[in-house]
Write a protein that holds these residues in place. Structure first.
Motif, short mmCIF file in Angstrom:
data_model
loop_
_atom_site.label_atom_id
_atom_site.label_comp_id
_atom_site.label_asym_id
_atom_site.label_seq_id
_atom_site.Cartn_x
_atom_site.Cartn_y
_atom_site.Cartn_z
N ILE A 204 34.82 44.68 1.95
CA ILE A 204 33.67 44.10 2.67
C ILE A 204 34.17 43.19 3.80
N GLU A 205 35.20 42.42 3.53
CA GLU A 205 35.70 41.48 4.54
C GLU A 205 36.59 42.15 5.58
N HIS A 206 36.98 43.39 5.33
CA HIS A 206 37.85 44.09 6.27
C HIS A 206 37.05 44.50 7.51
N GLU A 207 37.64 44.34 8.70
CA GLU A 207 36.97 44.78 9.91
C GLU A 207 37.45 46.18 10.26
N GLY A 208 36.56 47.13 10.22
CA GLY A 208 36.94 48.52 10.49
C GLY A 208 36.50 49.42 9.34
N ALA A 209 37.01 50.64 9.36
CA ALA A 209 36.60 51.62 8.36
C ALA A 209 37.38 51.41 7.06
N ALA A 210 36.68 50.96 6.02
CA ALA A 210 37.31 50.74 4.72
C ALA A 210 36.84 51.85 3.79
N ARG A 243 47.94 44.96 -7.68
CA ARG A 243 46.71 44.30 -8.13
C ARG A 243 46.34 43.29 -7.07
N LEU A 244 45.06 43.14 -6.83
CA LEU A 244 44.63 42.31 -5.72
C LEU A 244 43.88 41.09 -6.23
N ASP A 245 44.17 39.93 -5.63
CA ASP A 245 43.30 38.77 -5.83
C ASP A 245 42.69 38.49 -4.47
N PHE A 246 41.40 38.30 -4.44
CA PHE A 246 40.74 38.03 -3.17
C PHE A 246 40.49 36.54 -3.05
N ILE A 247 40.93 35.95 -1.94
CA ILE A 247 40.77 34.51 -1.77
C ILE A 247 39.98 34.28 -0.49
N THR A 248 38.83 33.59 -0.57
CA THR A 248 38.04 33.39 0.64
C THR A 248 38.74 32.40 1.54
N GLY A 249 38.38 32.41 2.84
CA GLY A 249 39.01 31.53 3.82
C GLY A 249 38.89 30.07 3.44
N ARG A 250 37.78 29.71 2.80
CA ARG A 250 37.54 28.31 2.49
C ARG A 250 38.46 27.81 1.39
N ALA A 251 38.78 28.71 0.43
CA ALA A 251 39.51 28.24 -0.76
C ALA A 251 41.02 28.18 -0.50
N PRO A 252 41.66 27.06 -0.83
CA PRO A 252 43.11 27.04 -0.71
C PRO A 252 43.73 27.90 -1.81
N GLU A 266 46.43 38.19 5.48
CA GLU A 266 45.27 37.51 6.08
C GLU A 266 44.36 38.53 6.72
N GLN A 267 43.06 38.36 6.56
CA GLN A 267 42.11 39.25 7.21
C GLN A 267 41.49 38.54 8.42
N HIS A 268 40.74 39.29 9.23
CA HIS A 268 40.14 38.76 10.46
C HIS A 268 39.34 37.49 10.22
N ASP A 269 38.56 37.48 9.15
CA ASP A 269 37.63 36.37 8.93
C ASP A 269 38.29 35.18 8.25
N GLY A 270 39.60 35.20 8.11
CA GLY A 270 40.29 34.07 7.49
C GLY A 270 40.47 34.23 5.99
N VAL A 310 46.53 49.11 4.22
CA VAL A 310 45.69 48.19 5.00
C VAL A 310 46.38 47.91 6.33
N GLU A 311 45.60 47.99 7.40
CA GLU A 311 46.16 47.73 8.73
C GLU A 311 45.92 46.27 9.07
N ARG A 312 46.96 45.59 9.49
CA ARG A 312 46.83 44.14 9.71
C ARG A 312 45.90 43.83 10.88
N ASP A 313 46.07 44.53 12.00
CA ASP A 313 45.25 44.22 13.18
C ASP A 313 44.25 45.34 13.42
N SER A 314 43.36 45.51 12.47
CA SER A 314 42.43 46.63 12.58
C SER A 314 41.37 46.33 13.64
N GLU A 315 40.79 47.40 14.17
CA GLU A 315 39.70 47.28 15.14
C GLU A 315 38.54 48.13 14.63
#
Ligand SMILES: Cc1ncc(C[n+]2csc(CCOP(=O)(O)OP(=O)(O)O)c2C)c(N)n1
Ligand code: SF4
Ligand SMILES: [Mg+2]
Length: 351
Positions: A204-210, A243-252, A266-270, A310-315
Motif C-alpha cells: 500500500i505504501e509503495h509508489e508504483g505497481a505493487a 520476513r518483513l516488518d513494516f515501520i511507519t515513518g512516524r515510528a522510530p 526506505e519507501q517514498h513516504d518515509g 522491490v525497486e528503490r526509486d520506483s515511479e
C-alpha cells in the motif's frame, strides 16, 4: 446476491487506531464464501493492514473482476469506494479511476482465472505502465466460482478433485510481474497472516505497481491430495526467503536486530521496511536473479514466498505522463477550458 447485515453494536473495549476506528470500521458484509476459503483470510489481512496503517476508509477504492476472489471486496472495507467490474477487466477500470483521481489508494482484487486467463492482457499492461496500486491475485489454481476447472496457474501434473491430471504448463504470475516491470513483487499464503499483513502494508505504501500473488486454497474444489494449491501442500513446500516488518515513518525503529540480519528499506513516504533475511543470499533488488531463483525453486517443487523484488526509486504512471495533481473532478472550468489562445498555441506546437 444476498448481503447479510452485521450487528451494529461495537464492544466498548475494542482497540482503536490513531483515527479512533476499530477493526469493525474496516469490515464489510458477512462473507458468503465457503467456510474455510482462503480468500476470507486475505480479507482479514487487508482489514488488519488498513486498521494498522490508520487509513481513512474513504481514501480507498477497491476494484475487482469476476470470481469468488473478486466478490471479496464486499467483505472488507465496507466504508470505502468499490467497483465490481467485468471478468478480467479490473486493471483497465482501475487504471482509468487512478488517472482521474490519484489521491485514492487503489486495491485491485482478482483471481487466477480473472488475471491469468481472460484478463492476462489487462494484467500485463497495468503492471508495465506502473499504475500506482496494490494488485492482489487470490490464487487457488481453479475457477472456484464456476465449480473448479483448472485455471492457467495450475501446475502441470497436478490433479483435479476428480483425479484428472492437468497437462498444460502453468503461468507463474510472479515471474510475469517481474518480467513486466512491476516495482514491488511478493508472494504469500492466505494461511500465513503474519507474513501477509506486513506485505500488504508495504505494498500500500509503495509508489508504483505493487503485485501480490497470494496462494489461497479453494476448500471446495482444490484442497485434495494431488493438488499443489491445497493447505497441506503449500504448508509443506512454502519457502520464505525473507520476513518483513513494516515501520511507519512516524515510528522510530525500536526493534533490536542482530547486525547484518536485517536490511532497512526506505519507501517514498518515509515508511520503512525491515527485511529479515531467511535465505541469506537472496537479493530482493535484483530482478534477473529473482526470476532465476523463482524458476530454480519451482523446478525443485518449492513455493517461494516473501518480498521477492522491490525497486528503490520506483515511479508511477502519473510521473511518466506528467499529469496534474488535482483530481479531474476538482478542476475548474478555467483549467479544463483555458481558451482559444492556449488551444492555438498547442495546435501550433504540433504543426
Ligand atoms: C466474460 C465471462 N466469461 C466467463 C465467465 C464465467 N466465470 C465466472 S468466474 C470465472 C473464473 C473465476 O476464477 P478466478 O478468477 O480464479 O476466481 P475464484 O472463483 O477461483 O476465486 C469464470 C470463467 C464470466 N463471468 N464472464
Ligand atoms: S468455491 Fe472455492 S474459491 Fe469459491 S468460495 Fe468456495 S472455497 Fe472459496
Ligand atoms: Mg481461482
Amino acid at each position: 446476491m444476498t448481503y447479510i447485515a452485521k450487528p451494529k453494536f461495537h464492544h466498548p473495549s475494542l482497540p482503536k487506531n490513531a483515527l479512533g476506528y476499530t477493526h469493525r470500521d474496516y469490515e464489510g458484509s458477512v462473507s458468503t464464501l465457503c467456510a474455510g476459503c482462503g480468500h476470507d483470510s486475505i480479507s482479514a489481512a487487508l482489514i488488519e493492514a488498513c486498521f494498522e496503517l490508520d487509513i481513512e476508509p474513504h481514501r480507498v477504492a477497491k476494484l475487482s473482476g469476476i470470481g469468488c476472489s473478486s466478490k471479496t471486496p464486499t467483505y472488507f472495507l465496507g466504508n470505502s469506494h468499490g467497483f465490481n467490474s467485468v471478468h478480467g477487466r479490473m486493471p483497465s477500470v482501475l487504471t482509468g479511476a487512478n488517472l482521474a483521481n490519484r489521491e485514492l489508494i487503489y486495491l485491485g482484487v482478482s483471481g487466477d482465472g480473472d488475471s491469468a486467463s481472460i484478463g492476462l492482457g489487462q494484467f500485463a499492461h497495468a503492471l508495465r505502465r506502473g499504475v500506482n496500486m496494490v494488485y492482489i491475485v487470490e490464487n487457488n489454481g481453479v475457477y472456484g466460482l464456476t465449480k473448479g476447472q483448472f485455471s492457467a496457474t495450475a501446475d502441470r501434473g497436478s490433479k483435479s478433485k476428480r483425479g484428472v491430471t492437468n497437462a498444460d504448463s502453468a503461468i507463474d504470475l510472479v515471474a510475469m510481474a517481474l518480467q513486466l516491470g512491476a516495482t514491488f513483487v511478493a508472494r504469500s499464503f492466505s494461511g500465513d497472516k503474519e507474513q501477509l499483513t506486513p506485505l500488504i502494508k508495504a505494498a500500500i505504501e509503495h509508489e508504483g505497481a505493487a503485485f501480490l500473488d497470494v496462494i489461497s486454497p479453494c476448500v471446495a474444489f482444490n484442497n485434495h491430495a494431488g493438488s499443489t494449491r491445497s493447505f497441506d501442500y503449500v504448508r509443506e513446500h512454502n519457502m520464505a526467503v525473507n520476513r518483513l516488518d513494516f515501520i511507519t515513518g512516524r515510528a522510530p525503529i525500536t526493534v533490536d536486530y542482530a547486525p547484518g540480519a536485517v536490511e532497512i528499506i526506505e519507501q517514498h513516504d518515509g515508511s520503512k521496511l525491515a527485511l529479515r533475511k531467511v535465505a541469506p543470499h537472496y537479493d530482493p533488488h535484483d530482478r534477473l536473479k529473482a526470476l532465476n531463483y523463482l524458476q530454480e525453486s519451482a523446478a525443485a517443487g518449492e513455493i517461494v514466498t516473501g518480498l521477492l523484488y522491490v525497486e528503490r526509486d520506483s515511479e508511477d504512471l502519473h510521473e511518466h505522463l506528467d499529469t496534474v495533481e488535482t483530481p479531474l473532478n476538482a478542476l475548474g472550468e478555467n483549467d479544463l477550458c483555458p481558451g482559444a489562445q492556449v488551444l492555438d498555441k498547442i495546435n501550433d506546437s504540433l504543426r
